[in-house]
Design a protein around this motif. Structure first.
Motif, PDB file in Angstrom:
ATOM      1  N   GLY A 129      12.116 -12.254 -21.217  1.00  0.00           N
ATOM      2  CA  GLY A 129      10.777 -11.651 -20.590  1.00  0.00           C
ATOM      3  C   GLY A 129       9.551 -11.226 -21.695  1.00  0.00           C
ATOM      4  N   TYR A 130       9.190 -11.941 -22.464  1.00  0.00           N
ATOM      5  CA  TYR A 130       8.157 -12.482 -23.517  1.00  0.00           C
ATOM      6  C   TYR A 130       7.042 -13.167 -22.909  1.00  0.00           C
ATOM      7  CZ  TYR A 130      11.241 -11.218 -27.994  1.00  0.00           C
ATOM      8  OH  TYR A 130      11.963 -10.570 -29.293  1.00  0.00           O
ATOM      9  N   GLU A 131       6.233 -13.110 -23.359  1.00  0.00           N
ATOM     10  CA  GLU A 131       4.575 -13.437 -23.369  1.00  0.00           C
ATOM     11  C   GLU A 131       4.521 -14.406 -24.279  1.00  0.00           C
ATOM     12  OE1 GLU A 131      -0.021 -12.937 -22.014  1.00  0.00           O
ATOM     13  OE2 GLU A 131       0.915 -11.726 -23.161  1.00  0.00           O
ATOM     14  N   THR A 132       4.288 -16.322 -23.527  1.00  0.00           N
ATOM     15  CA  THR A 132       4.654 -17.000 -24.416  1.00  0.00           C
ATOM     16  C   THR A 132       3.237 -17.799 -24.569  1.00  0.00           C
ATOM     17  OG1 THR A 132       5.506 -18.578 -22.711  1.00  0.00           O
ATOM     18  CG2 THR A 132       7.260 -17.492 -24.485  1.00  0.00           C
ATOM     19  N   ASP A 177      -0.896  -9.858 -21.540  1.00  0.00           N
ATOM     20  CA  ASP A 177      -0.343  -8.892 -21.856  1.00  0.00           C
ATOM     21  C   ASP A 177       0.169  -7.428 -22.416  1.00  0.00           C
ATOM     22  OD1 ASP A 177       0.959  -6.775 -20.133  1.00  0.00           O
ATOM     23  OD2 ASP A 177       2.144  -8.162 -18.913  1.00  0.00           O
ATOM     24  N   ARG A 178      -0.301  -6.434 -23.163  1.00  0.00           N
ATOM     25  CA  ARG A 178       0.505  -5.484 -24.276  1.00  0.00           C
ATOM     26  C   ARG A 178       1.340  -5.274 -23.835  1.00  0.00           C
ATOM     27  NH1 ARG A 178      -3.372  -5.303 -28.234  1.00  0.00           N
ATOM     28  NH2 ARG A 178      -4.809  -6.812 -28.458  1.00  0.00           N
ATOM     29  N   SER A 179       2.194  -5.070 -22.104  1.00  0.00           N
ATOM     30  CA  SER A 179       2.974  -4.631 -21.915  1.00  0.00           C
ATOM     31  C   SER A 179       4.679  -4.924 -22.533  1.00  0.00           C
ATOM     32  CB  SER A 179       2.877  -4.462 -20.472  1.00  0.00           C
ATOM     33  OG  SER A 179       3.872  -5.800 -19.733  1.00  0.00           O
ATOM     34  N   ARG A 180       3.955  -6.495 -22.897  1.00  0.00           N
ATOM     35  CA  ARG A 180       5.328  -7.469 -23.496  1.00  0.00           C
ATOM     36  C   ARG A 180       4.942  -7.974 -24.243  1.00  0.00           C
ATOM     37  NH1 ARG A 180       7.957  -9.461 -18.958  1.00  0.00           N
ATOM     38  NH2 ARG A 180       7.381  -8.774 -16.670  1.00  0.00           N
TER      39      ARG A 180
END
Length: 230
Positions: A136-139, A186-189
């Motif tokens: 679920g990370y943003e990469t 995306d600061r939710s992740r």
């Protein structure tokens, strides 16, 4: 890549914020962005991860290791605030196989990339960005080293990857791209951010306010010496 040696570990708990700021300069860059794919929600409390590679810098050039003084003050503060590894070695003497080991956790003898084998990481090799994206990370990745690119298949799992292609600082400056990405991410992740900088690969620019200018030596003298060497 910096090599760390010795037998000293230090740990101290603190929280630091990371800042990246730079002026956007002319660049030749290649960017690849993966199509949107479904991904799970990240585990609760999952931390963001920054993997920063100071390309071609030896451990004994970094003052945190005690061989020289005051060469890397920002790194020294990070070392004081966290864990300083003093027994760590690169898996290979050059970029491609060493980074494939870094991303895969496999020694060069296993993955064979750039060492008697292919110069492309195989598709079936599961790399770090792919694993974290699966959690679920943003990469994102920003590299000034041309061996880290889609051409060598080392960008698997990155939502966004920008590579300097044949351009070196100051034509390509990773910090400016990192600052832009951090501002719109995306600061939710939680994020996994990989950065490779190549400043140490270039001739050292002699400037008047350098803390390492020898006493009694003029900038003009050292600039002339630099021109003769290069």
């Amino acid at each position: 890549m910096a090599l760390a040696r010795g037998a000293r570990w230090r740990r101290r708990s603190t929280r630091r914020s990371l800042r990246f700021a730079a002026v956007m300069l002319a660049f030749l860059a290649f960017a690849c962005t993966r199509p949107e794919e479904p991904r799970p929600e990240p585990p609760a409390g999952a931390p963001s991860i920054l993997l920063f590679v100071y390309d071609t810098v030896r451990h004994d050039a970094m003052s945190a290791y005690g061989v020289v003084a005051a060469t890397t003050p920002t790194f020294d503060r990070l070392a004081d605030a966290g864990l300083l590894y003093t027994r760590a070695w690169a898996n290979a003497p050059w970029t491609l196989p060493s980074h494939v080991s870094l991303f895969s956790g496999l020694p060069v003898s296993r993955h064979q990339v750039g060492h008697g084998g292919s110069l492309r990481a195989p598709d079936e090799l599961l790399l770090l960005a792919e694993r974290l994206r699966g959690f679920g990370y943003e990469t994102a990745g920003f590299s000034e080293n041309p061996f880290l690119s889609a051409d060598f298949n080392t960008v698997q799992g990155f939502d966004r990857f920008v590579n300097g292609e044949r351009a070196f600082p100051p034509q390509f400056g990773a910090a400016a791209f990192v600052a832009e990405w951090l501002a719109q991410r995306d600061r939710s992740r939680p994020f996994f951010l990989f950065v490779n900088v190549m400043d140490a690969h270039q001739p050292y620019p002699v400037v008047a306010d350098s803390a390492f200018l020898p006493p009694g030596t003029s900038v003009e003298t050292l600039q002339g010496l630099d021109r003769r060497v290069h």
